[in-house]
Each structure stands twice: as structure tokens, then as C-alpha cells.
Design an enzyme around this catalytic site. Structure first.
Site, PDB file in Angstrom:
ATOM      1  N   GLY A   1       2.188  -0.142  11.191  1.00 36.08           N
ATOM      2  CA  GLY A   1       1.713  -0.951  12.303  1.00 36.08           C
ATOM      3  C   GLY A   1       1.268  -2.308  11.808  1.00 36.08           C
TER       4      GLY A   1
ATOM      5  CD  GLU B   1      -4.424  -3.487   9.981  1.00 34.15           C
ATOM      6  OE1 GLU B   1      -4.708  -3.604   8.773  1.00 34.15           O
ATOM      7  OE2 GLU B   1      -4.048  -2.418  10.480  1.00 34.15           O
TER       8      GLU B   1
ATOM      9  CD  GLU C   1      -6.477   2.714   6.603  1.00 33.28           C
ATOM     10  OE1 GLU C   1      -6.637   2.411   7.800  1.00 33.28           O
ATOM     11  OE2 GLU C   1      -5.869   1.988   5.803  1.00 33.28           O
TER      12      GLU C   1
ATOM     13  CD  GLU D   1      -2.985   0.982   2.306  1.00 30.89           C
ATOM     14  OE1 GLU D   1      -4.186   1.206   2.079  1.00 30.89           O
ATOM     15  OE2 GLU D   1      -2.555   0.685   3.437  1.00 30.89           O
TER      16      GLU D   1
END
Length: 859
Positions: free
Chosen positions: A274, A309, A331, A136
Site C-alpha cells: 500500500g 505512514e 505497525e 522493507e
């Protein structure tokens, strides 16, 4: 980097022209191990990609994406093309397309050391090689040829050849057949969420089962993996526990079964982020496996990331934004749902406290920078997209969604999500697609709300205004709303206003009213007649996104009784508001530090306490008047040592105060105590000085010249691991020597030999605030180097260097002038580079305003 950029206009044009039916990707990773004849050349692997796609205008021209050192062969519809003519290093020209097409690209792709593409890591502990991918927004083209944009979804079939003894994972279930790992075809997904992980990983399995409403049984194989060297520390049981709790929560609320088969979670080395939501194969930074003792805040943070996630499996993977303008569609939702599920489905029931105190601080900072943008941003190209993974897209967006839930109601919000998934499964959406279902389920017109909250930038301030009667009761309480001149939008806010009074050593709420705030002044009629409060807390319960301000009485109460607030969320909101006052140069830094010294020792929430330590350190480093810094440092170190000795032996509070004491220690006595704790000649009852804490104690010793290269080499010999190497590199760069700083600068700016993780460690060590004079010569060097660095290095390393090495510790008007001079002379520089410099300039200007405010307090 510019040659690798892709504009929104190009993506729109290509999406109108092409539809992709499927990919077959074959990777030969056997080259990952073994020696090579020419170690100076990039280490490469063979990548063969077959793409089947349709063209709406036969005869048209388009292009495929590939970033690779070389291309061996290109075939379009059986016609061989000359790679030298059609491949320019980033794109493959496709002319005279048919209605139905097949493109085959045979390339040599490069392993990465920057965490972008196919990252290759050699474990210094045992020499084992580990691979993983990270894409990404647009790095899958570093691994295989494709159409690198989120709205050209397709099914993928991967096959991988790997060194003998390795295991390979991808998005689908894999099987080793005749030396080749072959993976089940995926559902239609975007290129950036495909993934491959390969190597001798330690792998643990479990399973999740659930009976669905129609009576069928859903079975999801679970897996979790890490490097073999981390296996002794890997608490996979807790990872699986949170995973199952999350799967329960999302199935309860989304009414759409998990659609991607298995659920593997890989904890990988040298990871820039992360985590990443690759369906069926989520990747995480391996620092979430704890080698030493950590507080519950660390476990909470990991659980939140796991759930964030997982939420992406629906918001982002199943339904994906058309282009990066609507990055928030995944997001913001994942950030909101991560905390929502954390607080309601796991042991971390105070998740919203952490959100209010930690995540929103990130948003407030980002939203006051000159680069602030609406949640639905204007993303012109991939460089813009890379920089918009920021506090606005994540934390502000999640805050606004929390406000939306308060506005439309929880049931309407979740029903809207359910309809959104079912209508758009495996497709791509824009803002309007989400708003339409929420309008259906809530019955509200959300166009006005969207314009105010999603399509404008900036943060409002809400301040209470209290008028009392002669007998001490509220005649009128109103909420005043303000906005910055640069972003004057006043927004509708659904807020709770809480009234608190101090009694018998506690500061507790005795009245609360919810109200819709509109315009510059809103009267809260429900609270008229209430007894006079000691504290008025607007945005009690943290329903909206705003900066909380206080009236004079409330601020005086907090100065005396902040630690008496009984509710942890209300206390966290007050701390956050006081920090915002400090950053806005409305409260002297020394006053904020004084509040931390007087009240942080009473803070029960360990995550809030850790944020207070970070803020106090920042207040001293940046916002305190330079002539007061030495005094402030002494006060902080003395206060930290006092709380360390008072903390319950063996408690997480003791560990947290120990780390903070190490961060602020500077006197000879402080450093002697740190040295004694390392050597075992000093002891604090209950404090276990494990390996991670040893490195924490060593860094300030190195930064103050009390630990030399031989000391750090000896510690590395004790901890000769990947983690130990990163710690040692940081400590080496921290030493107070002009020669050390020169070497560290050269290793990052003049060379690309270091991996991404070691670049990060070197920069962290280089930028120690204890010896600012050693960094002074690099201010001019920085401005001379950054445009070259941005052009020559990957965007991730470019960002690390430009942000990390900005001369923020040379906090003078001269540095501000030098920054302005660079910006004036480089108006045509890459927009993303200019944005980073503008943001750093804004932080520096804020620093100088804060120092002026603090200096005035001494008069």
C-alpha cells in the site's frame, strides 16, 4: 532465496560487534534509459558505497550485505580485496577488522521488475522510464552495500547521476550540481527506510507551517508526485489537505516536532504494498490516484494510508524496533494512530466503523490460521519477517492498542508515547521499553496484560447469557468467554455491553455498561433490572478484540431487523459477527447471503456495503454447498440488479451496486446488459460508464466467453496505458479456454518475463471461479512446481505464486489430501513456504466445513 537470508542470531552477533558511523552512497542511474546490446542480461547500474564503522573486537570477522550480479572492487581500510574471494552473491566477507574501519564497495546492481530494490518501469503510454526503491524488510542491499538490519542505524549521504532532464528525490533535500544530485545527510536511520525516486515525474509542491510551544516556527516543505500519464487525475490538493491535517494531529498529541525536514509523497507504478514510510519520501501505490469515479470509501482508504505512514515518522523511523520480532512496535501503532487521526482530524469521522468492519476482519482471519502468532512474534530470519506483515501485526495489534487505551486511559497512553519518543529518539527499542513508559504514565502493572495480549496467540469469543424474571426484566446478564483448544488463553477484556430494543422500525440502544471481563464467565451487574432486550451486543463500541457471538433471541432479532439498527458502528459490528459465524460454519452461507440480499440495500456506510458485497461473493464461492451455487448466484445477481436500479442516480451506492452486479453476473441476460452498458445501447440513469468501470464490466464478459481477444485488444487501444495493460492481462487470463489457462500458467510459473504487477494480474484472471473444471489439471502441477518456484524467484513473486495459485477452487477432500501429502513429503522445505501452504490448507478445510454446514440447511 535461502542464500540471501539473514538470521536473528547473525544480526544479534553483528550488532554486538559493529557500530556504524555513516554511509556515502553514489548511484549512477544513467543506464536506466536507452537500448542495450544484450537484452537477455540484467540491466544494471553502478553503485559505489563507502561505510565508516567501528568494531568492538579488533581482529574479528564480520560481513556486509549486497545482492548484485557483480562486484567490481572492494576496499577495506585501504586494502584491496579480491571480489571473487570475498563476495558470494549476497555477502561480502570482512576479515581482520580494525577498531575504526572504512569499507568501499563498487558494484553493478540490477534494476528490478519485481518491486524489490530499484524498480524500473517503462510507461507503455509514452515510453518514459520511472524508478523508485522499495526495501522493507531487507532489499536495500539490492541497491547498495550495507549492514542490512534495523538496529545498525546511521546517517546517509546519497548522490545520484541520472539521465538528462530527470529529477531525483531521496530522504533529504537534494540539489543538482554539475550533473550530480547531492542530498543532505539524513538523521540516523535504518537501511530499509532509505529511498530514491527518479524520473520525469509530475511534481506538485505545498508547505506546512506551525508555531511550536517554544515560539519557534516549524516549516515543512511538502511535495507529491506521480507519473506524467496520471497527472490529469492527480488530486494533489486532497493529498495535501489530509497531510496537513495529520501533521496538525500528530504535533498536537506527540509533542515532538517532525524530525526529517521535508515531506515528499510519491505515487509509483507496480508497487507491491500500500505504501512505505521512508522518512521524507513516502512511497504509495499509484492506484491511490483514481482514474475513474470512486466512492468515498476509496478516499477514506487513501487518507488512512497517508496517516498510517505519517505515524511511522515517529513510530518506526524516529524510534525503530531492534529486530523484526517487535515489528508490531511500529505497525500496530501506525495502524491504530492512522485510524485514530482519521476519525478525529479529517472528514472521515466514521473511521472506526471501517476499522471494525474491514481491518479487524483481516485480523480475525489471520489469528485463526495455523500460522497465527503472538503480536510479539518469534522472527527467526528475514523470510519469517516478510511473512509477518500480516493481519496480526497490523490489525490485531491496532485492535489491542485500542483496548489498551480503554484500559489505561487516553491521556496516559498519549503521555506514554511522548516519553517513548523523547527517550529513544534515533534509537532502537524492544517491548519492555514501551511497557515501562506506559506503566509510568498509567500507574498500572502491564506485565499481566502484555502476557495475555501481546505474548499469546488466538482470538476469544464473547457470548451474552441473559436470565429474565417473570415480569420480563434482566435478573442476570453475564458474558461467557471461550478460546480455541489450540490457543486456550482467556484474556482480560474491557468491553461495553449494549442493550437494544426494536421500536417504531428502529433497533436502538437503551442501556450500556462497561465491564472488565475476566475468565470464562463475568456478570454485568449494572444491567440487572433492565427491561428485556431484543439484542445484546457484547463489545459494543468495539473496545476490545474478540469474536462477538449472540444469544438465540439476539440472533433471531438480527435475522428480522438487522437493517433497523440505527448506529452505524453497532450495525457494522453485527455484520462482522455474522460473517465470523459463517466462516466458522455456525451459520449457513445461504443464510448470510439472504441477510445481505434483505438488508444491504439499507446500509448507509459505503465502506461497509463494499465489504458486504465482498463477503457475499466469498460466501457463494467458498462456503455455499456446490449444488446450491447456481441458485445462489442467480439470487445475488437478481438482488444486485434490483438494488442497482433502485439506487439514487449518480450516487456512490449506485456505483457500488453496479460493480457488484458485474462481479456476480452470469446469466445470458446479465451478460447482455453488461454488453449493452459497454456499447451504450443500454443505460441506467445516472451511471457513468467511465474507463475504469468499462474494464470492470469487461472482466465478467471475458470470463464467461462473451468477450474475446479482439474485444480486449480494442479496449486496450482505447486505454493504452499502464493501468489499461494490467486490466487487459487480467481479462485475457480470465477467458474460459484450456489453452488460455495453459498460457497464463506458463507465463507466471515457467517464466520470469512478467513484472510483479502483471504476475498479479495474470493470477487474478487465471483463478476465476466460473469455470473450475478448467483449473482442475493444475492442482497436481501446483504441488510439483512450488518448491522450485520458491527457490528460483524473489520472495515477493514466490509469495504471489504460492498463495495465488493454490488450488482453492478445487474444493474437495482430494485436494485437502494432496496438500497434506505435499506437507508430509516436504518437512524440510523452507519454513516460509510451508507456512503459506499450511495457511492455504486451513482455508480449504474451513471451506469444506462451511459447505457441510450450508448443505445441512437444505435438509
Amino acid at each position: 532465496m535461502p542464500g540471501e537470508n539473514l538470521s536473528r542470531d547473525e544480526a544479534q552477533e553483528r550488532a554486538a560487534l559493529l557500530s556504524v558511523d555513516g554511509y556515502d552512497v553514489s548511484l549512477d542511474l544513467r543506464s536506466a534509459t536507452g537500448d542495450r546490446d544484450d537484452e537477455s542480461a540484467p540491466r544494471t547500474f553502478r553503485s559505489v558505497t563507502t561505510i565508516r564503522f567501528r568494531c568492538a573486537e579488533p581482529g574479528a570477522t564480520s560481513f556486509a550485505d549486497l545482492v548484485a550480479p557483480s562486484v567490481t572492487a572492494v576496499s577495506l581500510n585501504g586494502r584491496d580485496l579480491d571480489p571473487g574471494e570475498v563476495f558470494d552473491g549476497a555477502r561480502i566477507l570482512l576479515e581482520d577488522l580494525a577498531a575504526e574501519n572504512e569499507l568501499v564497495v563498487d558494484a553493478q546492481c540490477a534494476y528490478s521488475r519485481t518491486g524489490e530494490g530499484m524498480h524500473r518501469f517503462v510507461d507503455p503510454e509514452d515510453g518514459e522510464v520511472y524508478l523508485y526503491t522499495q526495501y522493507e524488510p531487507a532489499d536495500s542491499r539490492r541497491v547498495f552495500a550495507n549492514f542490512e538490519q534495523p538496529d545498525l542505524k546511521a546517517p546517509f549521504r546519497f548522490e545520484v547521476r541520472a539521465p538528462e532532464g530527470w529529477v531525483v528525490w531521496s530522504n533529504g533535500v537534494g540539489e543538482l550540481t554539475d550533473g550530480v544530485w547531492k542530498f543532505a545527510e539524513t538523521k540516523p536511520i535504518s537501511t530499509y527506510i532509505t529511498a530514491v525516486v527518479a524520473g520525469p515525474y509530475h511534481y506538485v509542491t505545498d508547505s506546512y507551517e506551525r508555531v511550536l510551544e517554544d515560539g519557534t516556527r516549524l516549516e515543512i516543505p511538502l511535495g507529491a508526485m506521480c507519473r506524467k500519464g496520471l497527472a490529469p487525475y492527480f488530486d494533489a490538493d486532497d493529498v495535501f489537505l489530509v497531510t496537513k491535517q495529520g501533521l496538525d494531529f500528530f504535533h498536537d498529541h506527540f509533542d515532538y516536532p517532525y524530525p526529517f525536514g521535508k515531506y515528499d509523497q510519491a505515487f509509483v507504478p507496480e508497487y507491491n504494498l500500500g505504501a512505505m514510510e521512508n522518512p521524507g519520501l513516502v512511497t504509495f501505490r499509484e492506484e491511490y490516484i483514481f482514474r475513474g469515479r470512486v466512492t468515498q470509501a476509496s478516499y477514506e482508504r487513501r487518507a488512512n494510508v497517508i496517516l498510517h505512514e505519517m505515524a511511522h515518522m515517529w513510530f518506526g523511523d524516529l524510534v525503530t524496533m531492534v529486530w523484526w520480532d517487535d515489528l508490531w512496535l511500529k505497525e500496530s501503532f501506525a495502524d491504530f494512530m492512522g485510524t485514530f487521526s482519521l476519525a478525529e482530524a479529517t472528514r472521515f469521522t466514521n473511521g472506526w466503523v471501517t476499522f471494525a468492519n474491514n481491518r479487524k476482519a483481516w485480523a480475525y482471519r489471520a489469528d485463526q490460521l495455523p500460522s497465527t502468532h503472538p503480536i510479539t512474534a518469534d522472527i527467526r530470519d528475514l523470510e519469517d519477517a516478510k511473512l509477518n506483515f500480516d493481519g496480526i501485526t497490523y490489525a490485531k495489534g491496532a485492535s489491542v492498542l485500542k483496548q489498551l487505551v480503554a484500559y489505561v486511559g487516553r491521556d496516559a497512553f498519549l503521555e506514554g508515547a511522548r516519553r517513548y519518543f523523547k527517550r529513544n529518539a534515533y534509537g532502537n527499542t524492544r517491548l519492555g521499553d514501551l511497557l515501562s513508559v506506559l506503566e509510568e504514565t498509567s500507574g498500572r502493572d502491564l506485565a499481566t496484560w502484555s502476557r495475555a495480549w501481546l505474548e499469546t496467540a488466538g482470538v476469544n469469543s464473547l457470548t451474552p447469557q441473559v436470565i429474565l424474571s417473570a415480569d420480563g426484566r434482566i435478573t442476570e446478564l453475564s458474558v461467557l468467554q471461550e478460546a480455541a483448544e489450540s490457543h486456550p488463553e482467556l484474556r482480560p477484556h474491557r468491553v461495553a455491553v449494549g442493550l437494544y430494543r426494536s421500536e417504531a422500525g428502529s433497533l436502538s440502544r437503551y442501556a450500556r455498561a462497561e465491564v472488565d471481563v475476566f475468565g470464562p464467565r463475568t456478570v454485568v451487574g449494572e444491567l440487572a433490572g433492565s427491561a428485556a432486550p431484543d439484542l445484546v451486543l457484547v463489545n459494543d463500541d468495539d473496545l476490545t478484540y474478540c469474536k462477538i457471538r449472540f444469544d438465540e433471541t439476539s440472533l433471531a432479532t438480527l435475522r428480522s431487523h438487522l437493517g433497523d439498527i440505527t448506529d452505524p458502528l453497532a450495525r457494522a459490528l453485527c455484520w462482522s459477527a455474522l460473517w465470523n459465524l459463517t466462516r466458522d460454519a455456525l451459520m449457513p452461507a445461504r443464510d448470510f447471503i439472504d441477510l445481505v440480499l434483505r438488508f444491504a440495500g439499507r446500509e448507509s456506510d459505503i465502506g461497509v456495503l463494499q465489504m458486504l458485497h465482498a463477503w457475499a461473493d466469498s460466501a457463494l464461492t467458498f462456503y455455499a454447498a456446490p449444488e446450491w451455487r447456481e441458485t445462489g448466484a442467480r439470487l445475488l445477481a437478481d438482488g444486485a440488479l434490483k438494488e442497482l436500479r433502485l439506487a439514487e442516480p449518480g450516487s456512490q451506492h449506485q456505483l457500488t451496486w453496479a460493480r457488484f452486479f458485474a462481479a456476480v453476473a452470469s446469466s445470458e441476460a446479465d451478460l447482455q446488459l453488461l454488453q449493452g452498458l459497454l456499447e451504450g445501447t443500454a443505460k441506467i440513469d445516472g451511471l457513468d460508464v467511465d474507463q475504469e468501470l468499462r474494464w470492470t464490466l469487461l472482466e465478467p464478459l471475458a470470463a464467461h466467453g462473451a468477450a474475446d481477444e479482439s474485444d480486449l485488444a480494442a479496449e486496450l487501444a482505447r486505454d493504452d496505458t499502464a493501468s489499461g495493460k494490467r486490466h487487459q492481462v487480467r481479462c485475457l487470463a480470465a477467458r474460459p479456454s484450456a489453452a488460455v489457462k495453459a498460457q497464463a500458467w506458463a507465463s507466471v510459473v515457467e517464466s520470469d518475463a512478467l513484472s510483479n504487477a502483471l504476475v498479479e494480474a495474470t493470477i487474478a484472471g487465471f483463478t476465476q471461479p466460473s469455470r473450475r473444471e478448467l483449473l482442475a489439471p493444475y492442482a497436481a502441477t501446483y504441488f510439483a512446481a512450488i518448491e522450485r518456484v520458491w527457490a528460483e524467484r524473489s520472495i515477493q513473486i514466490g509469495m504471489d505464486v504460492v498463495k495465488g495459485l493454490f488450488p482453492s477452487l478445487q474444493d474437495s477432500p482430494e485436494t485437502l489430501d494432496a496438500t497434506d501429502a505435499w506437507l508430509a513429503a516436504h518437512e524440510s522445505a523452507a519454513p516460509a513456504l510451508r507456512r503459506l501452504v499450511l495457511e492455504a490448507r486451513d482455508d480449504l478445510a474451513r471451506t469444506l466445513r462451511g459447505q457441510t454446514c450450508d448443505r445441512a440447511a437444505a435438509v
